[in-house]
Design an enzyme around this catalytic site. Sequence first.
Site, PDB file in Angstrom:
ATOM      1  N   HIS A   1       7.735  -7.609  -2.678  1.00  0.00           N
ATOM      2  CA  HIS A   1       6.634  -8.083  -3.310  1.00  0.00           C
ATOM      3  C   HIS A   1       6.882  -9.552  -3.954  1.00  0.00           C
ATOM      4  O   HIS A   1       7.472  -9.630  -4.975  1.00  0.00           O
ATOM      5  CB  HIS A   1       6.564  -7.180  -4.327  1.00  0.00           C
ATOM      6  CG  HIS A   1       5.632  -5.757  -3.929  1.00  0.00           C
ATOM      7  ND1 HIS A   1       4.383  -5.790  -3.936  1.00  0.00           N
ATOM      8  CD2 HIS A   1       6.226  -4.768  -3.809  1.00  0.00           C
ATOM      9  CE1 HIS A   1       4.211  -4.600  -3.083  1.00  0.00           C
ATOM     10  NE2 HIS A   1       5.318  -3.901  -3.156  1.00  0.00           N
TER      11      HIS A   1
ATOM     12  N   GLY B   1       0.874  -1.201  -0.074  1.00  0.00           N
ATOM     13  CA  GLY B   1      -0.047   0.110   0.022  1.00  0.00           C
ATOM     14  C   GLY B   1       0.796   1.134  -0.098  1.00  0.00           C
ATOM     15  O   GLY B   1       1.763   1.418  -0.672  1.00  0.00           O
TER      16      GLY B   1
ATOM     17  N   VAL C   1     -14.349 -15.230 -25.281  1.00  0.00           N
ATOM     18  CA  VAL C   1     -14.239 -16.238 -24.456  1.00  0.00           C
ATOM     19  C   VAL C   1     -15.004 -16.327 -23.282  1.00  0.00           C
ATOM     20  O   VAL C   1     -15.497 -17.298 -22.700  1.00  0.00           O
ATOM     21  CB  VAL C   1     -12.687 -16.345 -24.179  1.00  0.00           C
ATOM     22  CG1 VAL C   1     -12.183 -15.133 -23.488  1.00  0.00           C
ATOM     23  CG2 VAL C   1     -12.286 -17.618 -22.988  1.00  0.00           C
ATOM     24  N   ASP C   2     -15.342 -14.914 -22.918  1.00  0.00           N
ATOM     25  CA  ASP C   2     -16.149 -15.007 -21.445  1.00  0.00           C
ATOM     26  C   ASP C   2     -17.605 -15.543 -21.644  1.00  0.00           C
ATOM     27  O   ASP C   2     -18.165 -16.282 -20.949  1.00  0.00           O
ATOM     28  CB  ASP C   2     -16.330 -13.622 -21.024  1.00  0.00           C
ATOM     29  CG  ASP C   2     -14.876 -13.144 -20.569  1.00  0.00           C
ATOM     30  OD1 ASP C   2     -13.947 -13.848 -20.461  1.00  0.00           O
ATOM     31  OD2 ASP C   2     -14.588 -11.707 -20.325  1.00  0.00           O
ATOM     32  N   SER C   3     -18.363 -15.046 -22.878  1.00  0.00           N
ATOM     33  CA  SER C   3     -19.553 -15.524 -22.952  1.00  0.00           C
ATOM     34  C   SER C   3     -19.707 -16.966 -23.191  1.00  0.00           C
ATOM     35  O   SER C   3     -20.594 -17.694 -22.751  1.00  0.00           O
ATOM     36  CB  SER C   3     -20.266 -14.774 -23.849  1.00  0.00           C
ATOM     37  OG  SER C   3     -19.834 -14.663 -25.210  1.00  0.00           O
TER      38      SER C   3
ATOM     39  N   GLU D   1       4.664 -11.475  -5.117  1.00  0.00           N
ATOM     40  CA  GLU D   1       3.791 -11.695  -6.046  1.00  0.00           C
ATOM     41  C   GLU D   1       4.220 -11.390  -7.605  1.00  0.00           C
ATOM     42  O   GLU D   1       3.569 -11.998  -8.635  1.00  0.00           O
ATOM     43  CB  GLU D   1       2.311 -11.070  -5.865  1.00  0.00           C
ATOM     44  CG  GLU D   1       2.413  -9.573  -6.107  1.00  0.00           C
ATOM     45  CD  GLU D   1       2.728  -8.886  -4.769  1.00  0.00           C
ATOM     46  OE1 GLU D   1       3.597  -9.183  -3.983  1.00  0.00           O
ATOM     47  OE2 GLU D   1       2.690  -7.588  -4.747  1.00  0.00           O
TER      48      GLU D   1
END
Length: 518
Positions: A164, A50, A221-223, A166
């Site tokens: 970090h 943060g 791809v999502d639908s 990640e």
Amino acid sequence: MLVVDFGAQYAQLIARRVREAQVYSEIVPSSTPVAEIIARRPAAVILSGGPSSVYAEGAPPVDPALFEAGIPVFGMCYGFQAMAQALGGEVAPDGTREYGRTSVHVEASGVLHAGLPAEHPVWMSHGDSVTRAPEGFTVTASTDRVAVAGFEDTERRLAGVQYHPEVGHSPHGQEVLRRFLHEIAGIRPSWTTASIIDETVAAIREQVGDGHAICGLSGGVDSAVAAALVQRAIGDRLTCVFVDHGLLRAGEREQVEKDFVAATGATLHTVDVEARFLAALAGVTDPEEKRKIIGREFIRVFEAATADVIANNGADHPAGHTVDFLVQGTLYPDVVESGGGTGTATIKSHHNVGGLPDDIEFALVEPLRALFKDEVRAVGAQLGLPEVIVARQPFPGPGLGIRIIGAVDKQRLETLRAADAIAREELTLAGLDRSIWQCPVVLLADVRSVGVQGDGRTYGHPVVLRPVSSEDAMTADWTRLPYDVLERISTRITNEVAEVNRVVLDVTSKPPGTIEWE
Ligand code: XMP
């Protein structure tokens, strides 16, 4: 487990990395009261990065009660400093700054860093530093400038790192995160593609019961994955609607009509409205006007098609039956960004899809609401959707209509479709599909230039290649495509597409350019 977001641009990335370690994660804002976090009974909590230090103005505090609850907690960067401070350690407001690649020294044989190279690179981004670890903690890492760059108390299952873990620039970061989750917090890795499918299908069955659902397919791809999941859950009580507005790329309709249906067995209702769209767009050159026309026509067509499906269902099913559910491919990042939870919402359809009949209230089915894009692709692949759909790059709703600079007509669309197909084919052959975000091909339909081909003069149109690299389409850089790939694309387009005699490369980042030209 929960990721407490202290305003880090990395919170979503952290949540994804946790899921890569096969642990389900959700993000909560740092304003969430600790009592609420505890009440959700998370298997662990991560405090994200943060503001640069706990002394920064407006730096959000960590309630020490979190550490009394017996929940394993891992602090990263700011979360690490806040944790140290809350537990009685010391954070010096000394402005010790480390930004970017830094070397950490492994200090003791704790759990997090045991067996990792004694010195290895990590990504840092902080001012100030932890100068004394809290009571009961072992210091496991340091740097040349910072004495405490990692600590852990395996008894209380609390740990943290200043860096970090990640990000890709911390090559051992994922291993450190995995050790926290699996070894310190003792969480069993169980979030897998198979478990996602099982849980989602069960949830859809529970929500839809013996109702009927409708889904608008875009070819994206999502639908497609959302529809495939719902299809698996409720079978032929799902009807898919696909609008072919004539602004699609080569092969897209076939992908939906053949590949999608073959893979899922879904009932598909295609509406062929090319003529209608081309008539509405005739002579229009202004980008915003084009977008408005395409959006408006799309809504009208989808509305009519839906009414049609409902009428047919009414005939096929017991009297009075209608479609009760609308399937949408909303993803988890959209949910996080709009500040929503992971529940489902009932909306009036026209607020969302726009223009659906006013008197029909659909409940939304959003099977991807908890998923990140990479998980959606993995689910799609496991459900048997073909690579062409699962690995598909983003494509704008208004389609090729906003990639023709100038008025849109059938001839121009055919020209652009042919050039675009060649570029896509060559990029795929070169294995670049996954490393570039997308590569729009743009036809400058009102521009002509002189060329020579064979023995003759040509006076044709240029096309622009717009390869971009991006994380989220908010910012983008132009992709440095290999020269030999550019050469093949250029040679083939100018040889195979009669109206095009020049191929140019767009080398503008976003900002100042946008990805699309209109
Ligand atoms: P821009 O051009 O704004 O594009 O940099 C950012 C990303 O959004 C896609 N895009 C759209 N997607 N409907 C969509 O569904 C649209 O109207 C639209 N306009 C742009 C674009 O392809 C890029 O990935």
